[in-house]
Design a protein around this motif. Structure first.
Motif, PDB file in Angstrom:
ATOM      1  N   PHE A 257      72.259  77.941 -11.366  1.00 45.58           N
ATOM      2  CA  PHE A 257      71.027  78.089 -10.584  1.00 45.58           C
ATOM      3  C   PHE A 257      71.257  79.117  -9.492  1.00 45.58           C
ATOM      4  CE2 PHE A 257      70.499  73.825 -12.336  1.00 45.58           C
ATOM      5  CZ  PHE A 257      69.172  73.861 -12.752  1.00 45.58           C
ATOM      6  N   PHE A 258      71.259  80.373  -9.847  1.00 42.58           N
ATOM      7  CA  PHE A 258      71.420  81.382  -8.813  1.00 42.58           C
ATOM      8  C   PHE A 258      70.069  82.048  -8.545  1.00 42.58           C
ATOM      9  CE2 PHE A 258      72.367  85.343  -6.770  1.00 42.58           C
ATOM     10  CZ  PHE A 258      73.345  84.971  -5.848  1.00 42.58           C
ATOM     11  N   HIS A 259      69.572  81.895  -7.327  1.00 42.20           N
ATOM     12  CA  HIS A 259      68.289  82.480  -6.919  1.00 42.20           C
ATOM     13  C   HIS A 259      68.593  83.562  -5.906  1.00 42.20           C
ATOM     14  CE1 HIS A 259      66.257  78.905  -8.687  1.00 42.20           C
ATOM     15  NE2 HIS A 259      67.382  78.322  -8.308  1.00 42.20           N
ATOM     16  N   ASP A 260      68.072  84.780  -6.111  1.00 37.02           N
ATOM     17  CA  ASP A 260      68.513  85.871  -5.241  1.00 37.02           C
ATOM     18  C   ASP A 260      67.596  86.152  -4.061  1.00 37.02           C
ATOM     19  OD1 ASP A 260      66.455  87.062  -6.575  1.00 37.02           O
ATOM     20  OD2 ASP A 260      67.641  88.728  -7.404  1.00 37.02           O
ATOM     21  N   GLN A 261      66.509  85.387  -3.905  1.00 40.30           N
ATOM     22  CA  GLN A 261      65.687  85.511  -2.690  1.00 40.30           C
ATOM     23  C   GLN A 261      64.795  84.287  -2.534  1.00 40.30           C
ATOM     24  OE1 GLN A 261      62.394  88.517  -3.024  1.00 40.30           O
ATOM     25  NE2 GLN A 261      63.465  89.088  -4.892  1.00 40.30           N
ATOM     26  N   ILE A 262      64.146  84.169  -1.378  1.00 41.38           N
ATOM     27  CA  ILE A 262      63.187  83.080  -1.183  1.00 41.38           C
ATOM     28  C   ILE A 262      61.969  83.423  -2.025  1.00 41.38           C
ATOM     29  CG2 ILE A 262      61.714  81.859   0.459  1.00 41.38           C
ATOM     30  CD1 ILE A 262      63.734  82.645   2.644  1.00 41.38           C
ATOM     31  N   ALA A 263      61.550  82.493  -2.866  1.00 42.73           N
ATOM     32  CA  ALA A 263      60.463  82.823  -3.789  1.00 42.73           C
ATOM     33  C   ALA A 263      59.530  81.638  -3.952  1.00 42.73           C
ATOM     34  CB  ALA A 263      61.046  83.245  -5.137  1.00 42.73           C
ATOM     35  N   TRP A 264      58.534  81.811  -4.816  1.00 41.25           N
ATOM     36  CA  TRP A 264      57.534  80.773  -5.016  1.00 41.25           C
ATOM     37  C   TRP A 264      57.649  80.137  -6.399  1.00 41.25           C
ATOM     38  CZ3 TRP A 264      55.195  85.372  -2.632  1.00 41.25           C
ATOM     39  CH2 TRP A 264      54.907  85.183  -1.271  1.00 41.25           C
TER      40      TRP A 264
END
Ligand SMILES: *Cc1c(COP(=O)(O)O)cnc(C)c1O
Length: 395
Positions: free
Chosen positions: A258-265
């Motif tokens: 679970f790698f998320h590279d920015q704050i998102a929706w």
């Protein structure tokens, strides 16, 4: 018989009023593949955030609108918010919008911490007036380092958002020219305009496809529905990839991490809603043709009444006639409007006036604004008529 009764009786003679009454726009799934696709979707287990119906629905929107890239999302408000974010709207910016729109246009701006700045409309299309836009920019705007600022408030002006009201295409070619001259991003709120187009350089261009971004809504009252849903249209591949990424939690592709590279929706359209959407867009051509028939019928039954007119598409444009609108021409329009609405509602014909202007709502009454003479003149003259395509046939 007074003129208000005369008008309502003419509407009544044109439509079938069922027991629960009749609203200005109702969804219809008759003669469609809705149940079939929904069952297939449920049986497959893929009802949520990914699945083949999402891709299929995006492809069909791409084919229908001619928009190079399409991202479907959870609703039209989020489509606007995401599009505004994509063109660089950030907290404390000002965004130009018309005062005559559904509240979502202003809310999407506010959700990003930005501030709506109202620009007047023109009477033919009810959309943002290019002259008013140009005049306002000349009066208050200044260009610095390729950015546009309001020289009185000091805030950046970061986007222009015309709305294609009731499906009538706004003067989008002229608005785009002004935006290009100033280097301002253009986001078209085409929530109501699926099936509407403008003609430009001998080409037919679907509403939402001239701006940097265009947005659609598939809410229950729109021309086609997914229950709730929306879409973003863009011709830029990088923007498309990033919009998709940001609307789906910005997770990088990986079999388990679970790698998320920015704050998102989390703005995805669920697969089950997309399945319904596919069954609806398959009916769109038929709905559009029935709507045009309905528009012609209304036009005919009001032709001889000098007090009113049915709004029509501007030159060089084609409306989907999502909502067919009656305009009261006289000076006593306010009284007449209320009389017509009261009488119609008694007969369970739930006619709707146009929206209260956004700058009159408590949260927007102190927003920045140009002269809104035409919006003020128009807002109490407009009554939307029952416009569902199934009124003319058993669709
Ligand atoms: C419906 C609508 C929206 C918002 O769409 P939702 O799907 O209801 O969030 C935005 N702008 C206009 C002009 C609309 O009519």
């Amino acid at each position: 018989m007074g003129i208000s009764e005369e008008i309502v009786n003419r509407i009544k003679s044109n439509i079938k009023v069922h027991n629960d009454g009749i609203s200005v726009h109702e969804p219809s799934f008759l003669n469609s593949n809705a149940s079939k696709y929904l069952c297939e979707c449920i049986d497959s287990g893929w009802v949520s955030s990914s699945g083949k119906w999402v891709t299929k629905f995006e492809e069909l929107i791409h084919e229908f609108t001619g928009s190079k890239y399409v991202v479907v999302v959870s609703n039209g408000t989020n489509a606007l918010k995401l599009s505004l974010y994509m063109v660089g709207v950030r907290a404390n910016d000002e965004v130009f919008i018309p005062p005559l729109s559904f509240v979502a246009t202003a809310n999407a701006v506010s959700h990003l911490g930005a501030i709506p700045h109202f620009i007047d409309i023109e009477p033919k299309s009810l959309g943002m007036c290019p002259l008013a836009l140009e005049k306002r920019l000349n009066k208050i705007a200044i260009k610095k380092n390729n950015l546009v600022f309001n020289k009185y408030t000091g805030r950046r002006i970061s986007a222009v958002v015309p709305v294609h009201v009731f499906g009538l295409p706004a003067k989008i070619v002229e608005i785009k020219r002004i935006c290009s001259n100033w280097g301002l991003p253009l986001v078209e709120d085409a929530a109501e305009a699926l099936g509407s187009s403008v003609f430009h350089n001998k080409q037919k261009i679907h509403c939402g496809c001239l701006g940097d971004f265009g947005t659609l809504s598939f809410n229950g009252n729109k021309i086609i529905t997914t229950g709730g849903g929306g879409a973003i249209l863009t011709s830029n591949y990088e923007s498309f990839k990033l919009a998709k990424h940001i609307s789906t939690t910005a997770k990088l592709n990986h079999p388990w991490d679970f790698f998320h590279d920015q704050i998102a929706w989390n703005d995805r359209l669920p697969n089950i809603n997309a399945a319904l959407g596919v069954s609806q867009i398959e009916m769109l051509e038929e709905k559009l043709s029935l709507k045009r028939d309905l528009y012609c019928k209304y036009k005919q039954i009001f032709e001889d009444l000098k007090e009113v007119e049915i709004l029509e598409e501007s030159e060089n444009s084609e409306s989907n006639y999502w909502l067919i609108t009656l305009r009261l021409k006289g000076s006593n329009h306010n009284t007449l409007k209320n009389e017509i609405l009261r009488y119609a509602h008694k007969l369970k014909i739930y006619l709707r006036p146009s929206w209260i202007l956004l700058n009159e709502l408590p949260m927007y009454e102190n927003a920045e604004s140009g002269d809104l003479k035409e919006a003020n003149n128009q807002s109490n003259r407009l009554i939307n008529l029952p416009s569902s395509p199934q009124l003319v046939s058993k669709l």
